[in-house]
Design a protein around this motif. Structure first.
Motif, PDB file in Angstrom:
ATOM      1  N   ALA A  34       0.839  -1.208   0.000  1.00 43.15           N
ATOM      2  CA  ALA A  34       0.000   0.000   0.000  1.00 43.15           C
ATOM      3  C   ALA A  34       0.872   1.255   0.000  1.00 43.15           C
ATOM      4  N   GLU A  35       1.966   1.225   0.748  1.00 45.21           N
ATOM      5  CA  GLU A  35       2.881   2.371   0.785  1.00 45.21           C
ATOM      6  C   GLU A  35       3.515   2.608  -0.582  1.00 45.21           C
ATOM      7  N   GLU A  36       3.852   1.503  -1.271  1.00 46.28           N
ATOM      8  CA  GLU A  36       4.406   1.645  -2.620  1.00 46.28           C
ATOM      9  C   GLU A  36       3.375   2.268  -3.560  1.00 46.28           C
ATOM     10  N   GLY A  37       2.138   1.799  -3.498  1.00 43.96           N
ATOM     11  CA  GLY A  37       1.072   2.368  -4.331  1.00 43.96           C
ATOM     12  C   GLY A  37       0.851   3.842  -4.040  1.00 43.96           C
ATOM     13  N   GLN A  38       0.886   4.193  -2.744  1.00 44.47           N
ATOM     14  CA  GLN A  38       0.713   5.577  -2.360  1.00 44.47           C
ATOM     15  C   GLN A  38       1.877   6.442  -2.871  1.00 44.47           C
ATOM     16  N   ALA A  39       3.093   5.921  -2.794  1.00 46.74           N
ATOM     17  CA  ALA A  39       4.263   6.661  -3.282  1.00 46.74           C
ATOM     18  C   ALA A  39       4.180   6.875  -4.796  1.00 46.74           C
ATOM     19  N   LYS A  40       3.723   5.840  -5.506  1.00 46.05           N
ATOM     20  CA  LYS A  40       3.568   5.975  -6.967  1.00 46.05           C
ATOM     21  C   LYS A  40       2.502   7.014  -7.303  1.00 46.05           C
ATOM     22  N   ALA A  41       1.414   7.031  -6.537  1.00 40.44           N
ATOM     23  CA  ALA A  41       0.357   8.019  -6.762  1.00 40.44           C
ATOM     24  C   ALA A  41       0.868   9.426  -6.493  1.00 40.44           C
ATOM     25  N   GLU A  42       1.668   9.579  -5.435  1.00 41.44           N
ATOM     26  CA  GLU A  42       2.243  10.888  -5.128  1.00 41.44           C
ATOM     27  C   GLU A  42       3.209  11.331  -6.226  1.00 41.44           C
ATOM     28  N   LEU A  43       3.941  10.369  -6.795  1.00 39.35           N
ATOM     29  CA  LEU A  43       4.841  10.694  -7.906  1.00 39.35           C
ATOM     30  C   LEU A  43       4.043  11.193  -9.107  1.00 39.35           C
ATOM     31  N   LEU A  44       2.952  10.487  -9.431  1.00 43.27           N
ATOM     32  CA  LEU A  44       2.111  10.921 -10.557  1.00 43.27           C
ATOM     33  C   LEU A  44       1.520  12.304 -10.294  1.00 43.27           C
ATOM     34  N   ALA A  45       1.106  12.576  -9.058  1.00 46.06           N
ATOM     35  CA  ALA A  45       0.556  13.894  -8.716  1.00 46.06           C
ATOM     36  C   ALA A  45       1.628  14.970  -8.863  1.00 46.06           C
ATOM     37  N   ALA A  46       2.860  14.671  -8.440  1.00 42.71           N
ATOM     38  CA  ALA A  46       3.953  15.642  -8.563  1.00 42.71           C
ATOM     39  C   ALA A  46       4.282  15.892 -10.034  1.00 42.71           C
ATOM     40  N   GLN A  47       4.245  14.828 -10.859  1.00 41.90           N
ATOM     41  CA  GLN A  47       4.513  14.996 -12.293  1.00 41.90           C
ATOM     42  C   GLN A  47       3.420  15.838 -12.943  1.00 41.90           C
ATOM     43  N   ALA A  48       2.165  15.617 -12.533  1.00 38.94           N
ATOM     44  CA  ALA A  48       1.052  16.411 -13.074  1.00 38.94           C
ATOM     45  C   ALA A  48       1.190  17.877 -12.662  1.00 38.94           C
ATOM     46  N   ALA A  49       1.605  18.114 -11.412  1.00 42.49           N
ATOM     47  CA  ALA A  49       1.801  19.490 -10.945  1.00 42.49           C
ATOM     48  C   ALA A  49       2.928  20.163 -11.718  1.00 42.49           C
ATOM     49  N   LEU A  50       3.985  19.405 -12.003  1.00 37.45           N
ATOM     50  CA  LEU A  50       5.098  19.943 -12.788  1.00 37.45           C
ATOM     51  C   LEU A  50       4.631  20.306 -14.190  1.00 37.45           C
ATOM     52  N   ARG A  51       3.861  19.418 -14.810  1.00 33.11           N
ATOM     53  CA  ARG A  51       3.364  19.679 -16.166  1.00 33.11           C
ATOM     54  C   ARG A  51       2.462  20.920 -16.162  1.00 33.11           C
ATOM     55  N   SER A  52       1.625  21.033 -15.154  1.00 41.76           N
ATOM     56  CA  SER A  52       0.744  22.199 -15.042  1.00 41.76           C
ATOM     57  C   SER A  52       1.563  23.483 -14.886  1.00 41.76           C
ATOM     58  N   ALA A  53       2.617  23.424 -14.091  1.00 46.04           N
ATOM     59  CA  ALA A  53       3.487  24.595 -13.908  1.00 46.04           C
ATOM     60  C   ALA A  53       4.193  24.950 -15.210  1.00 46.04           C
ATOM     61  N   GLU A  54       4.611  23.937 -15.976  1.00 45.89           N
ATOM     62  CA  GLU A  54       5.257  24.206 -17.272  1.00 45.89           C
ATOM     63  C   GLU A  54       4.289  24.871 -18.237  1.00 45.89           C
ATOM     64  N   ILE A  55       3.041  24.403 -18.237  1.00 43.17           N
ATOM     65  CA  ILE A  55       2.027  25.017 -19.107  1.00 43.17           C
ATOM     66  C   ILE A  55       1.791  26.464 -18.688  1.00 43.17           C
ATOM     67  N   ASN A  56       1.635  26.689 -17.394  1.00 46.22           N
ATOM     68  CA  ASN A  56       1.428  28.057 -16.903  1.00 46.22           C
ATOM     69  C   ASN A  56       2.621  28.948 -17.203  1.00 46.22           C
ATOM     70  N   LEU A  57       3.814  28.410 -17.119  1.00 49.29           N
ATOM     71  CA  LEU A  57       5.013  29.175 -17.445  1.00 49.29           C
ATOM     72  C   LEU A  57       4.996  29.591 -18.924  1.00 49.29           C
ATOM     73  N   GLY A  58       4.455  28.709 -19.774  1.00 47.91           N
ATOM     74  CA  GLY A  58       4.348  29.032 -21.195  1.00 47.91           C
ATOM     75  C   GLY A  58       3.481  30.244 -21.459  1.00 47.91           C
ATOM     76  N   TYR A  59       2.553  30.535 -20.561  1.00 45.75           N
ATOM     77  CA  TYR A  59       1.689  31.705 -20.728  1.00 45.75           C
ATOM     78  C   TYR A  59       2.387  33.001 -20.330  1.00 45.75           C
ATOM     79  N   THR A  60       3.570  32.900 -19.771  1.00 50.31           N
ATOM     80  CA  THR A  60       4.260  34.115 -19.343  1.00 50.31           C
ATOM     81  C   THR A  60       5.032  34.776 -20.468  1.00 50.31           C
TER      82      THR A  60
END
Length: 183
Positions: A34-60
């Protein structure tokens, strides 16, 4: 987040080895899984946040759809702007430059009738008289004729495209316009 996934994967592998020898309970393995699954989910959330930040940076980055010279900017680097902020700056095309001028409907009609009678379809050449009275050395061509007559003046708006490689002509400048038939 990636380090947490690596750690959780290693902890799960150790737990699986230990459960085979019955050194730990199966519930511990389940917890590690369960801890491994949770860590993988947190990794995916961090990658999504990074992608969102990159998109927002593109608007600057704001790029202009035309080449030209920019006037005084209303905002500076670091200011927060939005679609409601208004005009950021004014950019003026310099080469070519466009000159608009009114022409009496009578003159346009006469010209069109002469062209129709002669079979000549070439547009008139546009020459510019500079404010100091000298003739501008580059001739231009008419590239737009409005579709409606200004009823108050009985004129049509005409636009000419003029080469301006020396940057002598400036947006908003008053000049004299001479349109000449090619022949």
């Amino acid at each position: 987040a990636q380090a947490n996934v690596t750690n959780a994967t290693q902890q799960l592998a150790r737990a699986k080895d230990l459960v085979r020898n019955q050194n730990i309970a199966q519930s511990t393995v389940d917890t590690r899984q369960a801890e491994e699954g949770q860590a993988k989910a947190e990794l995916l959330a961090a990658q999504a946040a990074l992608r969102s930040a990159e998109i927002n940076l593109g608007y600057t980055d704001i790029t202009a759809p035309i080449a030209g010279r920019i006037g005084q900017a209303n905002f500076t680097v670091g200011n927060l702007v939005s679609p409601d902020s208004g005009v950021l700056a004014t950019i003026v095309s310099q080469d070519p430059i466009y000159i608009t001028f009114p022409v009496a409907q009578r003159i346009i009609t006469d010209f069109q009738q002469r062209q129709a009678a002669s079979g000549d379809k070439s547009p008139p050449i546009v020459r510019i008289r500079l404010p100091n009275g000298q003739m501008y050395k580059y001739p231009g061509k008419i590239d737009f004729l409005d579709v409606q007559v200004a009823t108050s003046t009985d004129t049509l708006t005409v636009r000419a495209e003029i080469p301006n490689p020396d940057r002598i002509l400036v947006d908003g400048q008053s000049v004299g316009v001479i349109a000449e038939a090619d022949k």
